[in-house]
Design a protein around this motif. Structure first.
Motif, PDB file in Angstrom:
ATOM      1  N   PRO A  68       8.252   2.080   9.759  1.00  0.00           N
ATOM      2  CA  PRO A  68       8.707   0.794   9.203  1.00  0.00           C
ATOM      3  C   PRO A  68       7.662  -0.315   9.281  1.00  0.00           C
ATOM      4  O   PRO A  68       7.664  -1.231   8.446  1.00  0.00           O
ATOM      5  N   ARG A  69       6.776  -0.246  10.260  1.00  0.00           N
ATOM      6  CA  ARG A  69       5.734  -1.273  10.400  1.00  0.00           C
ATOM      7  C   ARG A  69       4.648  -1.149   9.321  1.00  0.00           C
ATOM      8  O   ARG A  69       3.922  -2.112   9.069  1.00  0.00           O
ATOM      9  N   HIS A  73       1.280  -6.244  10.210  1.00  0.00           N
ATOM     10  CA  HIS A  73       0.844  -5.491  11.394  1.00  0.00           C
ATOM     11  C   HIS A  73      -0.600  -5.018  11.226  1.00  0.00           C
ATOM     12  O   HIS A  73      -0.977  -3.945  11.708  1.00  0.00           O
ATOM     13  N   ALA A  74      -1.397  -5.844  10.564  1.00  0.00           N
ATOM     14  CA  ALA A  74      -2.756  -5.448  10.223  1.00  0.00           C
ATOM     15  C   ALA A  74      -3.610  -5.158  11.457  1.00  0.00           C
ATOM     16  O   ALA A  74      -4.368  -4.187  11.482  1.00  0.00           O
ATOM     17  N   ILE A 102      -4.051  -8.017   4.387  1.00  0.00           N
ATOM     18  CA  ILE A 102      -4.356  -6.855   3.547  1.00  0.00           C
ATOM     19  C   ILE A 102      -4.823  -5.745   4.475  1.00  0.00           C
ATOM     20  O   ILE A 102      -5.871  -5.855   5.116  1.00  0.00           O
ATOM     21  N   ALA A 103      -4.043  -4.658   4.575  1.00  0.00           N
ATOM     22  CA  ALA A 103      -4.394  -3.599   5.518  1.00  0.00           C
ATOM     23  C   ALA A 103      -3.831  -2.251   5.041  1.00  0.00           C
ATOM     24  O   ALA A 103      -2.780  -2.207   4.393  1.00  0.00           O
ATOM     25  N   PRO A 104      -4.564  -1.178   5.386  1.00  0.00           N
ATOM     26  CA  PRO A 104      -5.906  -1.188   5.970  1.00  0.00           C
ATOM     27  C   PRO A 104      -6.965  -1.383   4.891  1.00  0.00           C
ATOM     28  O   PRO A 104      -7.017  -0.640   3.922  1.00  0.00           O
ATOM     29  N   SER A 105      -7.787  -2.384   5.058  1.00  0.00           N
ATOM     30  CA  SER A 105      -8.907  -2.669   4.168  1.00  0.00           C
ATOM     31  C   SER A 105      -9.930  -3.437   4.977  1.00  0.00           C
ATOM     32  O   SER A 105      -9.887  -4.663   5.050  1.00  0.00           O
ATOM     33  N   VAL A 134       5.238   0.802   6.140  1.00  0.00           N
ATOM     34  CA  VAL A 134       5.746   1.498   4.964  1.00  0.00           C
ATOM     35  C   VAL A 134       5.508   0.749   3.654  1.00  0.00           C
ATOM     36  O   VAL A 134       5.474   1.348   2.588  1.00  0.00           O
ATOM     37  N   THR A 135       5.318  -0.560   3.729  1.00  0.00           N
ATOM     38  CA  THR A 135       5.049  -1.345   2.521  1.00  0.00           C
ATOM     39  C   THR A 135       3.780  -2.171   2.693  1.00  0.00           C
ATOM     40  O   THR A 135       3.283  -2.367   3.808  1.00  0.00           O
ATOM     41  N   HIS A 136       3.297  -2.671   1.565  1.00  0.00           N
ATOM     42  CA  HIS A 136       2.101  -3.526   1.574  1.00  0.00           C
ATOM     43  C   HIS A 136       2.309  -4.737   2.486  1.00  0.00           C
ATOM     44  O   HIS A 136       1.424  -5.094   3.278  1.00  0.00           O
ATOM     45  N   ILE A 137       3.482  -5.376   2.386  1.00  0.00           N
ATOM     46  CA  ILE A 137       3.754  -6.561   3.207  1.00  0.00           C
ATOM     47  C   ILE A 137       3.853  -6.193   4.672  1.00  0.00           C
ATOM     48  O   ILE A 137       3.315  -6.887   5.550  1.00  0.00           O
TER      49      ILE A 137
END
Length: 405
Positions: free
Chosen positions: A280-281, A291-292, A240-243, A283-286
């Motif tokens: 691309p690293r 790449h957190a 989960i990022a950025p969090s 752009v989405t939640h996944i």
């Protein structure tokens, strides 16, 4: 000694609660009731009372600073529950109550002739709230249990802390408080059912282990269907990022939670790095989860270039979810907590001006309140409560002389 305000308040006014138990989990259920206007009669051992009266290293003129948190708005009577006459007196008190709260080791009430069946024969509408480490049934029911053990055995402690380090405990007795909140919830449901369906009470069985277990979100289903055993993840949550927490230039930390797409885009604008939202690293939640570590490094480099005031102003400007990590010193000065009454200054004859936590949640029509900080003397309300039950001064004197009250 503080004096209770007789004027009724709150949505639970008229509700009679007997609290038998000590320390944290059980008494905090009573505190929730008292904060919203119920009459809570706390039963304490003659002379000594609840051990929480003497807990904590920090005191004010010999008075513990734990007691006004747990005892506020309550009344105290003394009963020796190990004495047959004391048990009879307790049954008489419970006969007129709506709720009994207890957090003794399972089987103790039964040993004293106050099993649910016996109490319901005496008072069919009684809601009995039973708080324990492991519940009233099951292989571990007879074990004594504390919050630290419940947090550990439930799986909650396992996911706390950092990878490859022993899991630390929380800085509070979280398991006790969680259990009290679930027990209070169960009590309210039981009262609603009683009043809607013929006036019959029931037992609310609240266990510390299960209350902690209930907080584990998706960990059970993740293990069931994917074989995943969630691990401790330090200051954030894995994937989960950025969090996470991010440093400011002045050495303080702020939580930034921008893990959903729209929020992340706003964060990149606050950072003057809008191109990151289309990388691309990220752009989405996944992708951001994968790449957190890199993303946290990028955000931390930016946050550490600004002092906290500038950093939070920037996040505020762009509508990013954030919050500084406050000590209690900062919380009690925070204007938001003050304006909403969550932190308030109280004038008390025993403590003088003392800052206390307010009552939550906030109800628009029948709010809770703190009208006094609890009795300093064990059995301070014996005359009032036992007099209402029909005992004479002579009878109370005899019971006192024999150590029953």
């Amino acid at each position: 000694m503080s004096k209770p305000q007789e004027k009724p308040f709150g949505p639970l006014q008229g509700l009679r609660v007997v609290e038998m138990g000590q320390l944290l989990a059980g008494p905090f259920v009573g505190t929730r009731c008292a904060d919203f206007g119920a009459e809570v009669v706390k039963v304490e051992a003659p002379g000594t009372g609840d051990p929480i009266r003497n807990w904590g290293r920090l005191q004010h003129e010999g008075k513990t600073l734990w007691w006004p948190i747990m005892a506020r708005n309550k009344k105290s009577v003394s009963i020796n529950l190990r004495d047959g006459d004391g048990q009879a007196l307790a049954r008489q008190l419970i006969a007129e109550a709506d709720v009994l709260i207890e957090n003794f080791k399972p089987g103790t009430l039964e040993k004293w002739g106050m099993s649910p069946a016996e109490l319901h024969a005496l008072n069919p509408g009684l809601v009995i709230v039973r708080v324990s480490g492991f519940g009233q049934t099951g292989p571990y029911a007879s074990r004594p249990g504390f919050a630290s053990v419940g947090e550990a055995m439930s799986g909650l402690r396992y996911i706390n802390g950092y990878p490859d380090m022993p899991p630390p405990r929380f800085g509070i007795s979280l398991g006790d408080t969680l259990t009290a909140l679930f027990a209070f919830e169960g009590m309210m449901m039981a009262l609603y059912h009683r009043d809607r369906n013929g006036g019959r009470g029931q037992v609310v069985d609240a266990a510390i282990t299960e209350s902690c277990f209930a907080m584990l979100e998706s960990t059970v289903t993740e293990y069931s269907k994917a074989g995943e055993v969630r691990q401790p993840s330090g200051t954030g949550i894995a994937k989960i990022a950025p969090s996470n927490i991010y440093p400011a230039k002045d050495g303080t930390y702020v939580v930034i939670a921008a893990n959903i797409d729209a929020m992340f885009r706003r964060l990149t604008q606050a950072m003057d790095r809008p191109e990151l939202a289309d990388d691309p690293r990220f752009v989405t939640h996944i992708a951001r989860g994968d790449h957190a570590e890199l993303l946290d490094t990028i955000v931390a480099e930016w946050s550490s270039s600004l002092d906290m005031e500038t950093l939070t102003a920037r996040l505020e400007e762009f509508g990013v979810v954030y919050g500084p990590i406050n000590s209690i010193a900062e919380v009690v000065k925070d204007p938001h907590f003050r304006e909403r009454g969550m932190v308030r200054d109280y004038q008390d004859p025993d403590f003088g001006t003392i800052t206390i936590p307010g009552v939550f949640p906030v109800l628009s029509e029948t709010p809770g309140d703190v009208v006094w900080l609890g009795p300093q003397d064990v059995g301070a309300h014996n005359a009032e409560i036992y007099g209402r039950m029909g005992l004479t001064e002579a009878e109370m004197g005899d019971l006192r002389q024999r150590g029953v009250i």
